[in-house]
Design a protein around this motif. Structure first.
Motif, PDB file in Angstrom:
ATOM      1  N   LEU A   4     -50.346 -75.141  -2.923  1.00 55.69           N
ATOM      2  CA  LEU A   4     -50.349 -74.463  -5.073  1.00 55.69           C
ATOM      3  C   LEU A   4     -49.402 -76.309  -5.013  1.00 55.69           C
ATOM      4  O   LEU A   4     -48.472 -76.982  -3.877  1.00 55.69           O
ATOM      5  N   GLN A   5     -49.829 -76.140  -5.931  1.00 55.93           N
ATOM      6  CA  GLN A   5     -48.361 -77.237  -6.570  1.00 55.93           C
ATOM      7  C   GLN A   5     -47.116 -76.722  -7.580  1.00 55.93           C
ATOM      8  O   GLN A   5     -47.648 -76.245  -8.338  1.00 55.93           O
ATOM      9  N   PHE A   6     -46.033 -77.310  -7.236  1.00 56.23           N
ATOM     10  CA  PHE A   6     -44.742 -76.933  -6.483  1.00 56.23           C
ATOM     11  C   PHE A   6     -44.321 -77.919  -8.333  1.00 56.23           C
ATOM     12  O   PHE A   6     -44.233 -79.427  -7.245  1.00 56.23           O
ATOM     13  N   ASP A   7     -43.554 -78.840  -9.232  1.00 54.30           N
ATOM     14  CA  ASP A   7     -43.131 -79.011  -9.718  1.00 54.30           C
ATOM     15  C   ASP A   7     -41.840 -79.216  -9.365  1.00 54.30           C
ATOM     16  O   ASP A   7     -41.277 -78.067  -9.540  1.00 54.30           O
ATOM     17  N   VAL A   8     -41.310 -80.722  -8.759  1.00 49.93           N
ATOM     18  CA  VAL A   8     -39.572 -80.789  -8.667  1.00 49.93           C
ATOM     19  C   VAL A   8     -38.630 -80.177  -9.829  1.00 49.93           C
ATOM     20  O   VAL A   8     -37.367 -80.096  -9.913  1.00 49.93           O
ATOM     21  N   ARG A   9     -38.947 -80.581 -10.797  1.00 52.61           N
ATOM     22  CA  ARG A   9     -38.973 -79.847 -12.348  1.00 52.61           C
ATOM     23  C   ARG A   9     -38.312 -78.574 -12.722  1.00 52.61           C
ATOM     24  O   ARG A   9     -37.629 -78.519 -13.743  1.00 52.61           O
ATOM     25  N   PHE A  18     -39.220 -67.369  -6.067  1.00 53.19           N
ATOM     26  CA  PHE A  18     -39.585 -67.806  -4.156  1.00 53.19           C
ATOM     27  C   PHE A  18     -38.086 -67.699  -3.698  1.00 53.19           C
ATOM     28  O   PHE A  18     -36.969 -67.808  -4.293  1.00 53.19           O
ATOM     29  N   ASP A  19     -37.714 -67.679  -2.799  1.00 56.26           N
ATOM     30  CA  ASP A  19     -36.272 -67.504  -1.773  1.00 56.26           C
ATOM     31  C   ASP A  19     -35.667 -68.731  -2.206  1.00 56.26           C
ATOM     32  O   ASP A  19     -36.330 -70.344  -2.015  1.00 56.26           O
ATOM     33  N   PRO A  20     -34.724 -69.098  -2.929  1.00 56.87           N
ATOM     34  CA  PRO A  20     -34.029 -70.341  -3.109  1.00 56.87           C
ATOM     35  C   PRO A  20     -33.198 -70.754  -2.338  1.00 56.87           C
ATOM     36  O   PRO A  20     -33.468 -72.280  -2.105  1.00 56.87           O
ATOM     37  N   LEU A 181     -40.995 -88.865  -4.206  1.00 52.03           N
ATOM     38  CA  LEU A 181     -40.191 -87.566  -4.430  1.00 52.03           C
ATOM     39  C   LEU A 181     -40.664 -86.526  -4.521  1.00 52.03           C
ATOM     40  O   LEU A 181     -40.631 -85.591  -4.046  1.00 52.03           O
ATOM     41  N   PRO A 182     -41.176 -86.316  -5.702  1.00 51.95           N
ATOM     42  CA  PRO A 182     -41.692 -84.692  -5.710  1.00 51.95           C
ATOM     43  C   PRO A 182     -43.115 -84.584  -5.469  1.00 51.95           C
ATOM     44  O   PRO A 182     -43.271 -83.289  -5.235  1.00 51.95           O
ATOM     45  N   GLN A 183     -43.978 -85.755  -4.754  1.00 49.72           N
ATOM     46  CA  GLN A 183     -44.862 -85.519  -3.883  1.00 49.72           C
ATOM     47  C   GLN A 183     -44.649 -84.055  -2.340  1.00 49.72           C
ATOM     48  O   GLN A 183     -44.242 -83.644  -2.019  1.00 49.72           O
ATOM     49  N   ARG A 188     -43.030 -80.260   1.303  1.00 49.48           N
ATOM     50  CA  ARG A 188     -42.743 -79.912   1.973  1.00 49.48           C
ATOM     51  C   ARG A 188     -42.126 -77.976   1.688  1.00 49.48           C
ATOM     52  O   ARG A 188     -42.158 -77.133   2.750  1.00 49.48           O
ATOM     53  N   LEU A 189     -42.604 -78.137   0.402  1.00 48.48           N
ATOM     54  CA  LEU A 189     -42.371 -76.371   0.159  1.00 48.48           C
ATOM     55  C   LEU A 189     -43.449 -75.945   0.390  1.00 48.48           C
ATOM     56  O   LEU A 189     -43.374 -74.250   0.588  1.00 48.48           O
ATOM     57  N   ASN A 190     -44.611 -76.636   0.459  1.00 47.40           N
ATOM     58  CA  ASN A 190     -45.986 -75.746   0.535  1.00 47.40           C
ATOM     59  C   ASN A 190     -45.741 -75.352   2.140  1.00 47.40           C
ATOM     60  O   ASN A 190     -46.064 -74.405   2.569  1.00 47.40           O
ATOM     61  N   TYR A 191     -45.312 -76.509   2.679  1.00 48.30           N
ATOM     62  CA  TYR A 191     -45.411 -75.757   4.835  1.00 48.30           C
ATOM     63  C   TYR A 191     -44.607 -74.974   4.696  1.00 48.30           C
ATOM     64  O   TYR A 191     -44.654 -73.965   5.937  1.00 48.30           O
ATOM     65  N   ILE A 192     -43.328 -74.684   4.076  1.00 46.30           N
ATOM     66  CA  ILE A 192     -42.189 -73.876   4.305  1.00 46.30           C
ATOM     67  C   ILE A 192     -42.666 -72.646   4.034  1.00 46.30           C
ATOM     68  O   ILE A 192     -42.907 -71.538   4.847  1.00 46.30           O
ATOM     69  N   LEU A 193     -43.735 -72.550   2.593  1.00 46.81           N
ATOM     70  CA  LEU A 193     -43.924 -71.147   2.438  1.00 46.81           C
ATOM     71  C   LEU A 193     -44.889 -70.506   3.388  1.00 46.81           C
ATOM     72  O   LEU A 193     -45.502 -68.785   3.241  1.00 46.81           O
ATOM     73  N   ASN A 194     -45.804 -71.492   3.889  1.00 49.92           N
ATOM     74  CA  ASN A 194     -46.958 -71.367   4.698  1.00 49.92           C
ATOM     75  C   ASN A 194     -45.905 -70.902   6.419  1.00 49.92           C
ATOM     76  O   ASN A 194     -47.062 -69.828   6.433  1.00 49.92           O
TER      77      ASN A 194
END
Length: 200
Positions: A4-9, A18-20, A181-183, A188-194
């Motif tokens: 998915l696409q997650f925005d650091v903003r 998600f889990d903080p 940083l945004p990429q 990283r968040l995609n990796y953690i969630l997957n």
């Protein structure tokens, strides 16, 4: 889970979705990864002239944690580096050209104390820190060199921007942080969630 696409903003929103702890972990990983890239970029210029390691440069770099605007991602290059980071060596130095040892095996010889040298610039060799000494893994000197009872103060060398000596290089590092940083955060968040979902 597909990527998915997650925005650091959107940190606060993502922490609700998600889990903080996962969001914070992704942010911490991404900040560290981007800081390493920035340190590599800056150290190429810096280490041509200064005897400093890439690791010491990286320790001085911090990235502002972003919550609302990823475009405000800023690379802070820190203040002046402690002089002890420039390869210190202890050596004997004379206390005074007139002061002599009054007794003992060295009677009549010039009085001396332990001093310290550092190598800051590669083109200037090792230099004596006047009035300085090495203690507790730092280099100190009396606040008032003419008063041996004055407060010892830690000595510092140049800052990262001073060593780079090129505003364009600093700006290039800033631009890289804003883009990277945004990429990094998204990946990283995609990796953690997957991984949490058993998909990796």
């Amino acid at each position: 889970m597909p990527n998915l696409q997650f925005d650091v903003r959107d940190l606060q929103q993502l922490k609700q979705q998600f889990d903080p702890k996962d969001v914070e972990k992704a942010l911490s990983w991404s900040v560290n990864a981007t800081a390493k890239k920035a340190a590599t970029l800056l150290s190429k210029e810096t280490r041509q002239r200064y005897d400093i390691s890439a690791g010491d440069i990286r320790k001085r770099l911090t990235i502002q944690r972003i919550e609302r605007d990823a475009g405000r991602a800023v690379l802070y290059t820190g203040r002046r580096l402690p002089l002890v980071q420039f390869k210190p060596r202890e050596r004997w130095v004379s206390v005074s050209s007139k002061r002599r040892v009054q007794s003992g095996p060295r009677k009549g010889s010039m009085a001396r104390r332990r001093g310290v040298t550092v190598r800051v610039r590669k083109d200037k060799g090792r230099q004596l820190v006047k009035g300085g000494w090495l203690a507790k893994n730092q280099i100190f000197r009396r606040e008032d060199r003419s008063d041996n009872q004055s407060v010892p103060v830690m000595r510092f060398g140049p800052s990262v921007p001073e060593m780079v000596g090129n505003p364009q290089v600093i700006e290039a590092a800033q631009d890289m942080v804003r883009q990277d940083l945004p990429q990094q955060f998204n990946d990283r968040l995609n990796y953690i969630l997957n991984k949490k979902a058993g998909l990796t």
